[in-house]
Design a protein around this motif. Structure first.
Motif, short mmCIF file in Angstrom:
data_model
loop_
_atom_site.label_atom_id
_atom_site.label_comp_id
_atom_site.label_asym_id
_atom_site.label_seq_id
_atom_site.Cartn_x
_atom_site.Cartn_y
_atom_site.Cartn_z
N ALA A 160 -17.23 6.96 -10.07
CA ALA A 160 -16.40 6.12 -10.18
C ALA A 160 -16.29 5.14 -8.88
O ALA A 160 -17.09 5.36 -8.05
N PRO A 161 -15.57 4.06 -8.57
CA PRO A 161 -15.49 3.08 -7.64
C PRO A 161 -15.19 4.16 -6.21
O PRO A 161 -14.43 5.23 -6.35
N ILE A 162 -15.44 3.52 -5.26
CA ILE A 162 -15.03 4.18 -3.78
C ILE A 162 -13.79 4.18 -3.25
O ILE A 162 -13.22 2.81 -3.46
N TYR A 163 -13.18 5.07 -3.05
CA TYR A 163 -11.67 4.86 -2.33
C TYR A 163 -12.11 4.92 -0.86
O TYR A 163 -12.82 5.77 -0.20
N VAL A 164 -11.28 3.61 -0.21
CA VAL A 164 -11.28 3.73 1.28
C VAL A 164 -10.12 4.17 1.96
O VAL A 164 -9.08 3.66 1.66
N HIS A 165 -10.13 5.02 3.12
CA HIS A 165 -9.24 5.63 3.59
C HIS A 165 -8.32 4.60 4.14
O HIS A 165 -8.83 3.74 4.90
N ARG A 166 -7.06 4.72 4.25
CA ARG A 166 -6.13 3.71 4.75
C ARG A 166 -5.95 4.07 6.06
O ARG A 166 -5.56 3.03 6.89
N MET A 167 -6.14 5.33 6.71
CA MET A 167 -5.70 5.57 8.21
C MET A 167 -6.85 5.77 9.00
O MET A 167 -6.77 6.09 10.19
N VAL A 168 -8.10 5.85 8.59
CA VAL A 168 -9.40 6.10 9.21
C VAL A 168 -10.53 5.01 9.04
O VAL A 168 -10.64 4.69 7.97
N GLU A 169 -10.77 4.60 10.23
CA GLU A 169 -12.06 3.59 10.31
C GLU A 169 -13.38 4.14 9.75
O GLU A 169 -13.59 5.26 10.00
N GLY A 170 -13.96 3.45 8.85
CA GLY A 170 -15.33 3.83 8.37
C GLY A 170 -16.49 3.73 9.49
O GLY A 170 -16.13 3.00 10.42
N MET A 171 -17.60 3.90 8.80
CA MET A 171 -18.77 3.83 9.96
C MET A 171 -19.17 2.32 9.97
O MET A 171 -19.05 1.68 9.00
N ALA A 172 -19.88 2.20 11.12
CA ALA A 172 -20.45 0.84 11.20
C ALA A 172 -21.32 0.33 10.18
O ALA A 172 -22.03 1.19 9.87
N GLY A 173 -21.02 -0.74 9.55
CA GLY A 173 -22.18 -1.14 8.58
C GLY A 173 -21.79 -0.61 7.13
O GLY A 173 -22.35 -1.00 6.08
N HIS A 174 -20.94 0.48 7.08
CA HIS A 174 -20.69 1.16 5.95
C HIS A 174 -19.14 1.69 5.94
O HIS A 174 -18.67 2.72 6.18
N PRO A 175 -18.23 0.76 5.62
CA PRO A 175 -16.74 0.94 5.89
C PRO A 175 -16.14 1.94 4.97
O PRO A 175 -15.14 2.65 5.13
N ASP A 176 -16.71 2.20 3.71
CA ASP A 176 -16.29 3.24 2.77
C ASP A 176 -17.21 4.76 2.99
O ASP A 176 -16.83 5.58 2.17
#
Ligand code: SIN
Length: 277
Positions: free
Chosen positions: A61-77
């Motif tokens: 399914a599509p990816i969920y992006v965490h509301r409280m933690v920053e993702g990786m540089a270049g891969h925010p998800d």
């Protein structure tokens, strides 16, 4: 593809699949079946970059992006779950399901092991179908009408807490979900509680809720409902976040100097789920 269970309650290791390659529909269907049957599945020795990990996650399914933690540089998800050497805490070291405070909590989490201490820092999972089925008929009946309040806490929960991870200062999120959830794919009932985010029953105070919640939290992680996995770099796990809890065991701290000096790094993607019913 071979599926080798690792415990009586849940968990299986999958052999004979290279997740870096494009999976055909028949292989993906077998993986999805193993995921639903075993709740957490492990693929050892996977040589994957972020793009391949995402491609695998997106098959579900599509990816969920965490509301409280920053993702990786270049891969925010993708979140880099990092415990730096000599840091005294690690992310996820209490029983929880991921982001149960969301309207639609994640369907699954995909975790790829990068760097590990020489031993220790295993992860445990518990099977919430078994936890539900083991309750008495009387308690099942009492729980069937109850809903649980799940709260994220403020962004300060993660902000500046972990040296190698960056939290976001966001408003707290609160949601109410049934205490007994019916799995949308298997149709089975599970005990949908976790002590990290669930604070009380809807319509009751924290004090009134505490005794029964305390019982349910302890019951849901009884040893016979769990498995424990020892990671190796390159292992990728995917767990069903709708019917399990997990706990990243915090056993690599000052009393173990060799472990205390080690870094642990995992790449983590969560996949969007639906509203629990
Ligand atoms: C998590 O709780 O999402 C991470 C678990 C782990 O690092 O083992």
């Amino acid at each position: 593809m071979r599926v080798n269970p690792i415990a009586g309650a849940l968990g299986a290791e999958i052999e004979g699949v290279d997740l870096a390659s494009e999976l055909d529909d028949a292989v993906f269907a077998a993986i999805r079946r193993a995921f639903l049957d075993h709740l957490v599945i492990f693929f050892p020795g996977q040589n994957l970059g972020p793009a391949e990990q995402k491609r695998f996650a997106l098959r579900f399914a599509p990816i969920y992006v965490h509301r409280m933690v920053e993702g990786m540089a270049g891969h925010p998800d993708i979140i880099r779950v990092v415990r730096e050497p000599e840091e005294r805490i690690n992310w996820g070291s209490e029983w929880h399901m991921d982001a149960s405070f969301e309207d639609c909590p994640p369907l699954a989490t995909v975790l790829h092991a990068q760097e590990l201490p020489p031993y220790g820092s295993d992860t445990m999972w518990t099977n919430l179908y078994l936890a539900h089925d083991a309750l008495s008929d009387g308690l099942k009946c009492a729980l069937s009408g109850l809903r649980g309040v799940h709260e994220s806490g403020s962004g300060a929960r993660y902000e500046d807490k972990y040296k190698g991870m960056k939290g976001r200062a966001v408003e707290p999120k609160v949601n109410v979900h049934p205490v007994v959830r019916t799995h949308p794919e298997t149709g089975r009932k599970c005990l949908y509680v976790n002590e990290s985010f669930m604070t009380r029953f809807e319509g009751m105070s924290v004090e009134e809720s505490r005794p029964l919640l305390h019982y349910l939290f302890a019951h849901s992680v009884r040893p016979e409902f769990t498995c424990r996995f020892r990671w190796k770099p390159g292992t990728l796990a995917i767990w069903d976040n709708r019917c399990t809890q997990h706990n990243a065991i915090a056993d690599y701290f000052p009393n173990h100097p060799a472990l205390f000096a080690a870094r642990r790094v995992m790449h983590r993607i969560t996949i969007q789920g639906d509203r629990p019913v």
